[in-house]
Enzyme design. Structure first.
Site, PDB file in Angstrom:
ATOM      1  N   GLY A 207       0.548  -1.484  -0.289  1.00  0.00           N
ATOM      2  CA  GLY A 207       0.371   0.299   0.018  1.00  0.00           C
ATOM      3  C   GLY A 207       1.073   1.323  -0.146  1.00  0.00           C
ATOM      4  O   GLY A 207       2.423   1.726  -0.160  1.00  0.00           O
ATOM      5  N   ASN A 208       0.421   2.793   0.260  1.00  0.00           N
ATOM      6  CA  ASN A 208       1.093   3.513   0.270  1.00  0.00           C
ATOM      7  C   ASN A 208       0.500   4.282   1.452  1.00  0.00           C
ATOM      8  O   ASN A 208      -0.405   3.771   1.892  1.00  0.00           O
ATOM      9  CB  ASN A 208       1.000   4.307  -1.234  1.00  0.00           C
TER      10      ASN A 208
END
Ligand code: CTP
Length: 398
Positions: A207-208
């Protein structure tokens, strides 16, 4: 503002004296104003002052003690085109959030069918407290408009954030709201927001740090200007905003599918999500076990959603992208603008302090197809959203 019906609610803070100036601005511009005061507000400014300026009786109690008339909060709530609560103390914000109705101002708030504006004012520690911040954020998520507190010297002598915004600033927010209100009426807006999660196995993902705040602020601004708004939202922890259609997705490929489905029926698409550029080539169905060996995950590229929409974009559709860059910012953003067939691109530089992931502020530049560029100051994400939607209006296609 001519003919607009405004209810001003005053609560018990020292900033209440400034509300007399706010009231005058509304009257000067032709609005009709009725004032509601809490008991505590009367300690800071007299009802006579506000009655004289508004040319209307000031309401504080459920009953008029002289003739027993009932002051109907329901009627007031229906009468108003806007309710402006200034100053809004920590106490009143908490009661508004939880629906506590122990004075006429609060019952009127609960009966109001109109847009609600509030200008917090309190000491810096009360303002910073997680309880107050939660109440403010919940009220914003409910669709109310916060004219945020300023920083400066407070009544306590301390210096910090908590001072009520200046009356003219509050007035301008309300005025702009009515001016902009219909400008995107009938337009359908599609926004991607937040991160994507690319599953490695049932419990892990790539993810981020995107919070989704910018995309949600843009959605709120478009809604306030009358648009019908859909957010294709990656996983975020933002309360669901009222009056906005949310399509929750996890992965880049789910986001692409939702966008392809809705884009043909869209007038304006804003690609704000931080979409993963790569996804695991395989997702394990079972949790991957720890071993002593090194571990490699093979990644394959995802599809570029903005570029896919750019390929099928029709003449009457507007497509806007974002670029988050750490180096060669303008050159890289310009490349993306052209490659993805965007109408304009909003550049965030991670080199700017206070801008980008996780912050409530952002500093942007906007680059256009004709190589023009506009630079903006560091602002709150809500204000940045206004600047971007202003550009959308300027570049709008019929
Ligand atoms: N974007 C998208 N789909 C992707 C990747 C990006 O729709 N798979 C969109 C973003 O929402 C943004 C724009 O494209 O509006 C630019 O995203 P960014 O991550 O800055 O650029 P990339 O094209 O992914 O290039 P790079 O990561 O190499 O900088």
């Amino acid at each position: 503002m001519k003919g607009k019906k405004i209810v001003i609610g005053i609560t018990g803070g020292i900033a209440a004296y400034k509300t007399a100036y706010l009231l005058r601005e509304f009257i000067k511009e032709g609005a009709e104003v009725k004032v509601l005061m809490t008991q505590a507000a009367k300690e800071f400014i007299t009802p006579l002052t506000m009655a004289t300026l508004s040319k209307n009786p000031v309401l504080t109690d459920f009953f008029n003690p002289e003739n027993g008339d009932w002051n109907s909060h329901v009627d007031l709530g229906l009468w108003a085109d806007a309710m402006v609560i200034a100053p809004a103390t920590a106490n009143t914000l908490a009661k508004m959030n939880y629906g506590i109705a122990d004075n006429l101002l609060l019952t009127s708030y609960l009966s109001a069918k109109c847009p609600v504006f509030f200008a917090p004012a309190m000491d810096l520690d009360m303002y910073k407290h997680p309880a107050t911040q939660k109440n403010i954020n919940d009220l914003i998520a409910r669709g109310h408009i916060c004219i945020d507190a300023d920083s400066g010297e407070l009544a306590s002598g301390l210096i910090g954030k908590g001072r009520m915004a200046e009356p003219l600033q509050i007035f301008n927010v309300v005025k702009n709201f009515f001016e902009y209100r219909k400008s995107l009426k009938g337009k359908k807006v599609l926004i991607t927001a937040g991160p994507t999660y690319e599953a490695i196995d049932p419990v892990r993902f790539i993810g981020n740090y995107s919070s989704g705040k910018m995309g949600y602020a843009l959605a709120e601004e478009c809604k306030n200007r009358g648009a019908e708004v859909t957010i294709v939202s990656g996983p975020v922890s933002i309360p669901k905003p009222e009056g906005i259609h949310i399509i929750p997705v996890k992965s880049a490929s789910e986001m692409l599918d939702a966008c392809l489905k809705h884009f043909p029926d869209t007038d304006i698409a804003i690609m704000n999500a931080a979409v993963a550029d790569y996804t695991p080539a395989q997702t394990s169905e079972k949790k991957i076990k720890r071993t002593k060996d090194d571990m490699f995950i093979e990644l394959k590229p995802t599809k570029d959603i903005a570029a896919e929409l750019g390929k099928i974009k029709k003449k009457n559709q507007l497509l806007i992208g974002f670029a988050l860059e750490t180096d060669n910012e303008e050159k890289n953003a310009d490349k993306k603008l052209k490659k993805k067939n965007l109408d304009f691109i909003v550049l965030n530089s991670l080199q700017d302090k206070g801008a980008g992931f996780g912050y409530d502020t952002n500093k942007i530049s906007i680059l256009f197809q004709d190589n023009k560029m506009k630079k903006f100051e560091l602002k709150t994400k809500l204000e940045v959203a206004k600047d971007i939607v202003n550009e959308i209006e300027l570049n709008r296609k019929k």
